[in-house]
Design an enzyme around this catalytic site. Structure first.
Site, PDB file in Angstrom:
ATOM      1  N   SER A 139       0.863  -1.401  -0.162  1.00  0.00           N
ATOM      2  CA  SER A 139       0.015  -0.169  -0.374  1.00  0.00           C
ATOM      3  C   SER A 139       1.152   0.935   0.077  1.00  0.00           C
ATOM      4  O   SER A 139       1.601   1.458   0.465  1.00  0.00           O
ATOM      5  CB  SER A 139      -0.801   0.207   1.352  1.00  0.00           C
ATOM      6  OG  SER A 139      -1.094   1.473   1.875  1.00  0.00           O
ATOM      7  N   TYR A 164      -1.785  -0.951  11.150  1.00  0.00           N
ATOM      8  CA  TYR A 164      -1.931  -1.802   9.795  1.00  0.00           C
ATOM      9  C   TYR A 164      -0.721  -0.924   8.536  1.00  0.00           C
ATOM     10  O   TYR A 164      -0.346  -2.735   8.380  1.00  0.00           O
ATOM     11  CB  TYR A 164      -3.137  -1.305   8.895  1.00  0.00           C
ATOM     12  CG  TYR A 164      -3.277  -1.338   8.027  1.00  0.00           C
ATOM     13  CD1 TYR A 164      -3.621  -2.627   6.935  1.00  0.00           C
ATOM     14  CD2 TYR A 164      -3.212  -0.258   6.606  1.00  0.00           C
ATOM     15  CE1 TYR A 164      -4.025  -2.850   5.930  1.00  0.00           C
ATOM     16  CE2 TYR A 164      -3.371  -0.622   5.559  1.00  0.00           C
ATOM     17  CZ  TYR A 164      -3.773  -1.588   4.774  1.00  0.00           C
ATOM     18  OH  TYR A 164      -3.584  -1.998   3.245  1.00  0.00           O
ATOM     19  N   LYS A 168       2.315  -3.448   6.965  1.00  0.00           N
ATOM     20  CA  LYS A 168       2.362  -3.855   4.567  1.00  0.00           C
ATOM     21  C   LYS A 168       4.051  -3.588   5.314  1.00  0.00           C
ATOM     22  O   LYS A 168       4.724  -4.121   4.372  1.00  0.00           O
ATOM     23  CB  LYS A 168       1.623  -2.143   4.271  1.00  0.00           C
ATOM     24  CG  LYS A 168       0.347  -2.830   4.366  1.00  0.00           C
ATOM     25  CD  LYS A 168       0.316  -4.059   3.341  1.00  0.00           C
ATOM     26  CE  LYS A 168      -1.406  -4.299   3.734  1.00  0.00           C
ATOM     27  NZ  LYS A 168      -1.422  -5.901   3.043  1.00  0.00           N
TER      28      LYS A 168
HETATM   29  P1  NAD Z   1     -10.755  -7.553   1.209  1.00  0.00           P
HETATM   30  O1  NAD Z   1     -10.532  -6.946   3.056  1.00  0.00           O
HETATM   31  O2  NAD Z   1     -11.962  -6.885   0.676  1.00  0.00           O
HETATM   32  O3  NAD Z   1     -10.259  -8.666   1.466  1.00  0.00           O
HETATM   33  C1  NAD Z   1      -9.278  -9.382   2.008  1.00  0.00           C
HETATM   34  C2  NAD Z   1     -10.127 -10.491   2.370  1.00  0.00           C
HETATM   35  O4  NAD Z   1      -8.842 -11.449   3.095  1.00  0.00           O
HETATM   36  C3  NAD Z   1     -10.873 -11.060   2.911  1.00  0.00           C
HETATM   37  O5  NAD Z   1     -11.843 -11.882   1.769  1.00  0.00           O
HETATM   38  C4  NAD Z   1     -11.016 -11.402   4.068  1.00  0.00           C
HETATM   39  O6  NAD Z   1     -11.649 -12.878   4.433  1.00  0.00           O
HETATM   40  C5  NAD Z   1      -9.533 -12.241   3.514  1.00  0.00           C
HETATM   41  N1  NAD Z   1      -8.520 -12.757   4.624  1.00  0.00           N
HETATM   42  C6  NAD Z   1      -8.127 -11.908   5.977  1.00  0.00           C
HETATM   43  N2  NAD Z   1      -7.375 -12.506   7.043  1.00  0.00           N
HETATM   44  C7  NAD Z   1      -6.827 -13.902   6.481  1.00  0.00           C
HETATM   45  C8  NAD Z   1      -6.171 -14.854   6.983  1.00  0.00           C
HETATM   46  N3  NAD Z   1      -5.316 -14.774   7.558  1.00  0.00           N
HETATM   47  N4  NAD Z   1      -6.754 -16.213   6.033  1.00  0.00           N
HETATM   48  C9  NAD Z   1      -7.402 -16.443   5.237  1.00  0.00           C
HETATM   49  N5  NAD Z   1      -7.911 -14.613   4.227  1.00  0.00           N
HETATM   50  C10 NAD Z   1      -7.750 -13.860   5.327  1.00  0.00           C
HETATM   51  O7  NAD Z   1      -9.219  -6.183   1.165  1.00  0.00           O
HETATM   52  P2  NAD Z   1      -9.311  -5.974  -0.019  1.00  0.00           P
HETATM   53  O8  NAD Z   1      -9.499  -4.467  -0.318  1.00  0.00           O
HETATM   54  O9  NAD Z   1      -9.489  -6.513  -1.472  1.00  0.00           O
HETATM   55  O10 NAD Z   1      -7.634  -5.449  -0.084  1.00  0.00           O
HETATM   56  C11 NAD Z   1      -6.313  -6.805  -0.432  1.00  0.00           C
HETATM   57  C12 NAD Z   1      -5.614  -6.440   0.445  1.00  0.00           C
HETATM   58  O11 NAD Z   1      -5.045  -4.922  -0.581  1.00  0.00           O
HETATM   59  C13 NAD Z   1      -5.134  -6.482   1.619  1.00  0.00           C
HETATM   60  O12 NAD Z   1      -4.097  -7.148   1.588  1.00  0.00           O
HETATM   61  C14 NAD Z   1      -4.877  -4.802   1.778  1.00  0.00           C
HETATM   62  O13 NAD Z   1      -3.975  -4.339   2.843  1.00  0.00           O
HETATM   63  C15 NAD Z   1      -4.675  -4.528   0.225  1.00  0.00           C
HETATM   64  N6  NAD Z   1      -4.774  -3.162   0.097  1.00  0.00           N
HETATM   65  C16 NAD Z   1      -6.170  -2.611  -0.221  1.00  0.00           C
HETATM   66  C17 NAD Z   1      -6.224  -1.275   0.092  1.00  0.00           C
HETATM   67  C18 NAD Z   1      -7.774  -0.990  -0.541  1.00  0.00           C
HETATM   68  O14 NAD Z   1      -8.155   0.514  -0.676  1.00  0.00           O
HETATM   69  N7  NAD Z   1      -9.203  -1.859  -1.040  1.00  0.00           N
HETATM   70  C19 NAD Z   1      -5.222  -0.126  -0.685  1.00  0.00           C
HETATM   71  C20 NAD Z   1      -4.406  -0.540  -0.259  1.00  0.00           C
HETATM   72  C21 NAD Z   1      -3.700  -2.482  -0.169  1.00  0.00           C
END
Ligand code: NAD
Ligand code: UDP
Length: 359
Positions: A139, A164, A168
């Site tokens: 991120s 958080y 990362k």
């Molecule tokens: P999201 O919460 O929709 O998806 C993450 C998924 O991971 C969820 O379905 C959750 O159930 C699953 N999960 C969490 N911990 C787990 C574990 N220990 N074992 C198995 N499954 C697990 O989030 P997203 O927006 O799709 O984000 C995906 C990735 O991108 C994450 O790593 C997040 O930190 C990163 N990210 C997201 C954003 C954003 O704005 N959405 C920005 C920067 C980085």
């Protein structure tokens, strides 16, 4: 048995993971989804299956495993089960993580355990099964409040604003360290630093479904426009920005999904290239549009794209917010041959269509 290769998508039932799974299948990859469903629903997996099978004669199988990334035996079993079916996992895209900044301040240990612990287990299992390609969801939060915008990949990691953000930074370091110390099997990794993904698949079959009241701007804005939640509060209008509200780089989730396809292709090419034989390779990429947009501009763009007014009030600053950040995204363009092509209006329209459908 004829062995086929697959890409494992952890967090595959989540927002970005589900869109990426669709983009991978469209690009010709077989995908295997893993998720513990702590922040998602099985309906997202069904959405992926419907989308990848729409208009196709033959049925595309999308296996799903309900497993926690911290469960070493459970994760190993996914690799073994696929091998028994004649499929070898040759690359991993690791989305699975908790991502609520506010919650991470309240429960830092949960975030360290889930996000860093899950990544450690995954790296171990990848080593056991000799998987060489890893795409990691990082991120722009790793940059903290940058001194210079746009930020490029050489900008330093600044002290993170939240546990958080810290996870990362730590996961990136962990992967880099693991790469340095593991040449047999090697680990080639792409650390993808997302800016602000928004929107949904244009079919409205999958989208963003945060549990509870959303913290992020666009999901909140859509609920506010739908009248199902109190008016959106613009967090701060006295920042040193052109209109006083914070500036971010919003990119369409389908553009982001396609960047993951480009990243896995890049890693596969690295694995095959002879000049890098024997040494692991790690590379960070910013994924954004390269343009900064303010909160007030997002509201105006939404109203223009959909014709729907956004009830909103001007409020106080939110603690911990970065004032302005957007991506210097030329590395992804030159090395991954990827750049964002969809407009802000298109992303907001798709977000709104998803909101209307999921009501
Ligand atoms: P999201 O919460 O929709 O998806 C993450 C998924 O991971 C969820 O379905 C959750 O159930 C699953 N999960 C969490 N911990 C787990 C574990 N220990 N074992 C198995 N499954 C697990 O989030 P997203 O927006 O799709 O984000 C995906 C990735 O991108 C994450 O790593 C997040 O930190 C990163 N990210 C997201 C954003 C954003 O704005 N959405 C920005 C920067 C980085
Ligand atoms: N924001 C806002 N009202 C909200 C949610 C967010 O004004 O209800 C602002 C927030 O202050 C930030 C921008 O929208 O400037 C993007 O916030 P988001 O939480 O979506 O992403 P991040 O802060 O992680 O970049």
């Amino acid at each position: 048995m004829d062995i086929k290769s697959s890409i494992l998508v952890t967090g595959g039932a989540g927002y970005i993971g589900s869109h990426t799974a669709v983009a991978l299948v469209e690009a010709g990859f077989r995908v295997v989804l893993l998720d513990n469903l702590c922040n998602s629903e099985l309906s997202a997996v069904e959405g992926v299956r419907s989308l990848v099978n729409a208009g196709r004669g033959a049925s595309v199988e999308v296996p799903f495993y309900e497993v926690d990334c911290r469960d070493r035996e459970g994760v190993s079993e996914v690799f073994r089960s696929e091998l028994k079916k004649g499929t070898r996992i040759t690359g991993v895209i690791h989305f699975a993580a908790l991502k609520a900044v506010g919650e991470s301040v309240e429960k830092p240990d949960l975030y360290y355990d889930n996000n860093i612990g899950g990544t450690k287990v995954l790296l171990d299992v990848m080593k056991e099964f000799e998987v060489e390609s890893l795409v990691f969801s990082s991120s722009c939060t790793v940059y903290g409040e940058p001194k210079i915008v746009p930020v490029d990949e050489n900008s330093p990691f600044l002290p993170s604003e939240s546990p958080y953000g810290f996870t990362k930074q730590e996961c990136e370091k962990l992967i880099e360290e693991h790469s340095k110390t593991n040449d047999i099997p090697k680990l080639n990794s792409a650390l993808l630093r997302y800016f602000n993904p928004i929107g949904a698949h244009p079919s409205s079959l999958i989208g963003e479904s945060p549990k509870g009241i959303p913290n992020n701007l666009v999901p909140y804005l859509c609920l506010s426009a739908a009248g199902t939640i109190s008016p959106l509060t613009v967090f701060g209008t006295d920042y040193p920005t052109p209109d006083g509200s914070c500036v971010r780089d919003y990119l369409h989730v389908m553009d982001l999904a396609e960047a993951h396809v480009a990243a896995i292709q890049y890693l596969i090419a690295k694995s095959l290239s002879s000049d890098l034989t024997g040494s692991s390779h790690t590379r960070a990429f910013n994924l954004g549009t390269g343009s900064g947009v303010s909160v007030l501009e997002v509201i105006a763009a939404f109203e223009k794209a959909t014709g729907i007014p956004v009830p909103h009030v001007l409020g106080k600053r939110r603690e911990g917010d970065v004032v302005s950040i957007w991506a210097e995204a030329s590395r992804a363009k030159s090395e991954l041959q990827w750049h964002a092509t969809r407009s802000l209006e298109e992303a907001l329209k798709d977000a709104w269509n998803w909101q209307k459908k999921s009501k």
